[in-house]
Design a protein around this motif. Sequence first.
Motif, short mmCIF file in Angstrom:
data_model
loop_
_atom_site.label_atom_id
_atom_site.label_comp_id
_atom_site.label_asym_id
_atom_site.label_seq_id
_atom_site.Cartn_x
_atom_site.Cartn_y
_atom_site.Cartn_z
N GLY A 148 0.80 -1.21 0.00
CA GLY A 148 0.00 0.00 0.00
C GLY A 148 0.84 1.26 0.00
N ILE A 149 2.00 1.22 -0.68
CA ILE A 149 2.86 2.39 -0.78
C ILE A 149 3.10 2.69 -2.26
N SER A 150 3.70 3.84 -2.54
CA SER A 150 3.92 4.25 -3.92
C SER A 150 5.03 3.41 -4.55
N HIS A 151 5.03 3.39 -5.88
CA HIS A 151 6.06 2.65 -6.60
C HIS A 151 7.42 3.32 -6.47
N VAL A 152 7.45 4.57 -6.09
CA VAL A 152 8.72 5.26 -5.83
C VAL A 152 9.24 4.88 -4.45
N HIS A 153 8.36 4.85 -3.47
CA HIS A 153 8.76 4.58 -2.09
C HIS A 153 9.28 3.16 -1.91
N ILE A 154 8.79 2.21 -2.69
CA ILE A 154 9.22 0.82 -2.49
C ILE A 154 10.71 0.67 -2.74
N ASN A 155 11.27 1.44 -3.66
CA ASN A 155 12.70 1.36 -3.91
C ASN A 155 13.50 1.78 -2.69
N ARG A 156 13.04 2.84 -2.00
CA ARG A 156 13.74 3.28 -0.79
C ARG A 156 13.62 2.23 0.32
N VAL A 157 12.46 1.59 0.42
CA VAL A 157 12.26 0.57 1.44
C VAL A 157 13.19 -0.62 1.20
N LEU A 158 13.28 -1.05 -0.04
CA LEU A 158 14.18 -2.16 -0.37
C LEU A 158 15.63 -1.80 -0.08
N GLN A 159 16.01 -0.59 -0.44
CA GLN A 159 17.38 -0.16 -0.17
C GLN A 159 17.68 -0.15 1.32
N SER A 160 16.70 0.21 2.13
CA SER A 160 16.89 0.22 3.57
C SER A 160 17.17 -1.19 4.10
N LEU A 161 16.41 -2.17 3.63
CA LEU A 161 16.62 -3.55 4.09
C LEU A 161 17.94 -4.10 3.57
N ARG A 162 18.29 -3.74 2.34
CA ARG A 162 19.57 -4.20 1.79
C ARG A 162 20.74 -3.58 2.55
N THR A 163 20.68 -2.28 2.77
CA THR A 163 21.76 -1.58 3.47
C THR A 163 21.93 -2.12 4.88
N GLY A 164 20.82 -2.49 5.52
CA GLY A 164 20.89 -3.05 6.86
C GLY A 164 21.34 -4.50 6.89
N GLY A 165 21.62 -5.08 5.73
CA GLY A 165 22.08 -6.45 5.67
C GLY A 165 21.01 -7.47 5.99
N LEU A 166 19.73 -7.07 5.88
CA LEU A 166 18.64 -7.98 6.25
C LEU A 166 18.22 -8.88 5.09
N ILE A 167 18.32 -8.38 3.85
CA ILE A 167 17.95 -9.20 2.69
C ILE A 167 18.83 -8.85 1.51
N THR A 168 18.87 -9.76 0.56
CA THR A 168 19.30 -9.44 -0.80
C THR A 168 18.19 -9.91 -1.73
N TRP A 169 17.97 -9.18 -2.80
CA TRP A 169 16.94 -9.52 -3.79
C TRP A 169 17.50 -9.21 -5.16
N SER A 170 17.85 -10.25 -5.87
CA SER A 170 18.47 -10.08 -7.17
C SER A 170 18.04 -11.22 -8.08
N HIS A 171 17.72 -10.87 -9.32
CA HIS A 171 17.32 -11.87 -10.33
C HIS A 171 16.20 -12.77 -9.80
N HIS A 172 15.19 -12.13 -9.20
CA HIS A 172 13.99 -12.82 -8.70
C HIS A 172 14.31 -13.83 -7.59
N GLN A 173 15.41 -13.63 -6.90
CA GLN A 173 15.76 -14.52 -5.79
C GLN A 173 15.97 -13.69 -4.53
N VAL A 174 15.19 -14.00 -3.47
CA VAL A 174 15.36 -13.34 -2.18
C VAL A 174 16.21 -14.23 -1.28
N THR A 175 17.24 -13.65 -0.70
CA THR A 175 18.09 -14.35 0.26
C THR A 175 18.09 -13.57 1.56
N ILE A 176 17.95 -14.29 2.67
CA ILE A 176 17.89 -13.68 4.00
C ILE A 176 19.12 -14.15 4.78
#
Length: 242
Positions: A176-204
């Motif tokens: 329920g967020i904008s398509h612009v905001h989702i990029n910032r949210v993903l970057q936050s989780l990536r920067t925090g080392g919580l997830i990686t998401w690349s080539h349709h594969q999520v790694t935790i």
Amino acid sequence: MSDEEQAALQSLTFNRRPVSARCDITNGALINGGVTDRVYLVMSGFACRYKTLPNGNRRIVSFALPGDLCYMHDAGPFGRDLRVGALAACSVADLSRSRLTELIGLHPGISRAIWWVTLRELSRAREWIVNDTRPADRRLAHLLCELLICLQVIGQADDDGFEFPVTQADVADTLGISHVHINRVLQSLRTGGLITWSHHQVTIPDVEELKAFAEFDPAYLCFDGFEPLGAIAAPVAVRAGP
């Protein structure tokens, strides 16, 4: 369920067909108030239940994964405010609603099973409502934890990751967020080392750390005591939904 009840479900005849990404899994049968005797069982791929708002925006309210029944409880206009569409290429089995309803009436075990999976879906829906009160990064973390557990149950996730063949826009419509905001949210989780998401594969990297960050308690999924179900070869292990 008893062996007899499982055999009765196995005896259901169905048409299994491919559904392309971005297509309605009903083949348009329910558009404009159409009536169908079909219940749709997702056999493979990723689908979603969603509603299109008057302004044209889409809100995804749940995912439909392999083993999920769709439109099980559709009677007349009830439940048709939600659509079910393929987010990625899917395989769908079209079941006879009247035949399945007959089996429910004949077999108490099947009836109890349908009640159980329906109540489990309601439990998940309540948790999604609660999750909407969390910040967007925690909402996404919670969603990924849920998908990890659900996909592990059907043998389609590793201990620390899974294939996630959806777009960022799909995830934005889920949160329920904008398509612009989702990029910032993903970057936050990536920067925090919580997830990686690349080539349709999520790694935790650390599943327990992500669960703690998301305030995730899997009890609402009601999977305690279940072993992995493995590949679904017939419409037996199902979860009911719109």
